[in-house]
Structures are given as C-alpha cells and as structure tokens.
Design a protein around this motif. Structure first.
Motif, short mmCIF file in Angstrom:
data_model
loop_
_atom_site.label_atom_id
_atom_site.label_comp_id
_atom_site.label_asym_id
_atom_site.label_seq_id
_atom_site.Cartn_x
_atom_site.Cartn_y
_atom_site.Cartn_z
N ASP A 190 0.93 -1.02 0.00
CA ASP A 190 -0.26 0.17 -0.01
C ASP A 190 0.79 1.17 -0.07
O ASP A 190 0.46 2.19 -0.75
N ARG A 191 1.85 1.27 0.79
CA ARG A 191 2.59 2.63 1.02
C ARG A 191 3.38 2.41 -0.40
O ARG A 191 3.50 3.76 -1.03
N LYS A 192 4.06 1.64 -0.85
CA LYS A 192 4.87 1.61 -2.21
C LYS A 192 3.95 2.33 -3.36
O LYS A 192 4.30 2.97 -4.08
N TYR A 193 2.77 1.78 -3.35
CA TYR A 193 1.85 1.89 -4.44
C TYR A 193 1.28 3.53 -4.21
O TYR A 193 1.37 4.08 -5.20
N ALA A 194 1.05 3.95 -3.12
CA ALA A 194 0.68 5.34 -2.84
C ALA A 194 2.15 6.17 -3.38
O ALA A 194 1.58 7.33 -3.96
N ILE A 195 3.10 5.84 -2.98
CA ILE A 195 4.34 6.79 -3.44
C ILE A 195 4.16 6.68 -4.98
O ILE A 195 4.78 7.77 -5.59
N ALA A 196 4.34 5.71 -5.61
CA ALA A 196 4.31 5.48 -7.19
C ALA A 196 3.23 6.38 -7.62
O ALA A 196 3.49 6.89 -8.77
N LEU A 197 2.06 6.25 -7.07
CA LEU A 197 0.86 7.05 -7.64
C LEU A 197 1.14 8.42 -7.63
O LEU A 197 1.09 9.40 -8.57
N ALA A 198 1.77 8.95 -6.38
CA ALA A 198 1.79 10.19 -6.29
C ALA A 198 2.89 10.58 -7.07
O ALA A 198 3.00 11.87 -7.92
N ASN A 199 3.97 9.73 -7.29
CA ASN A 199 5.16 10.41 -8.13
C ASN A 199 4.72 10.20 -9.63
O ASN A 199 5.42 11.35 -10.47
N SER A 200 3.71 9.41 -9.82
CA SER A 200 3.06 9.65 -11.31
C SER A 200 2.41 10.83 -11.58
O SER A 200 2.43 11.13 -12.96
N GLY A 201 2.03 11.55 -10.63
CA GLY A 201 1.09 12.61 -10.95
C GLY A 201 -0.23 12.33 -11.58
O GLY A 201 -1.06 13.08 -12.11
N LEU A 202 -0.75 11.12 -11.63
CA LEU A 202 -1.97 10.47 -11.97
C LEU A 202 -2.99 10.43 -10.92
O LEU A 202 -2.68 10.30 -10.00
#
Length: 68
Positions: free
Chosen positions: A7-19
């Motif tokens: 969950d944490r890694k996914y949230a970071i990746a989503l935030a970094n994607s800007g999507l």
C-alpha cells in the motif's frame, strides 16, 4: 504465483506519477472499480501487478511486497 501490492509503495508510485486513480486505471486498461479491487486484494497475479506498474511508470518491484 501471486503477489501483494504494498500500500505504501503503491501510494508513493501513484503520487510520483502525478496521475489520479482513474487515469492510472485507464492506462492499465481497466475500469477504476477493477483497478481498486486489484489494489485492495491480498493476492494478485503477476500480470495484474505488471499492468499497474506499467500504468504508473515503475518497475513491478517498486509496488509489491518484497521479502528481505
């Protein structure tokens, strides 16, 4: 073989994607509901993990639970 989304890694990746979640789901080729169902599942297929990682522009190892 199955995998688990971190969950944490996914949230970071989503935030970094800007999507948004909707945009990420569209890039993964699925509905927002299906996308969220996969994200919230305890076990997913490698194919599903790959689609989500590709949509976010990261390697699959950046969003799954890894054993140290």
């Amino acid at each position: 073989m199955s995998m688990t989304i971190d969950d944490r890694k996914y949230a970071i990746a989503l935030a970094n994607s800007g999507l948004t979640v909707k945009q990420a789901a569209e890039r993964a080729g699925m509905s927002r509901q299906r996308f969220m169902m996969i994200i919230n599942s305890k076990r997913i297929t490698p194919q599903a993990a790959g689609k989500i990682a590709k949509a976010l522009g990261v390697d699959v190892t950046e969003i799954i639970v890894t054993e140290n």
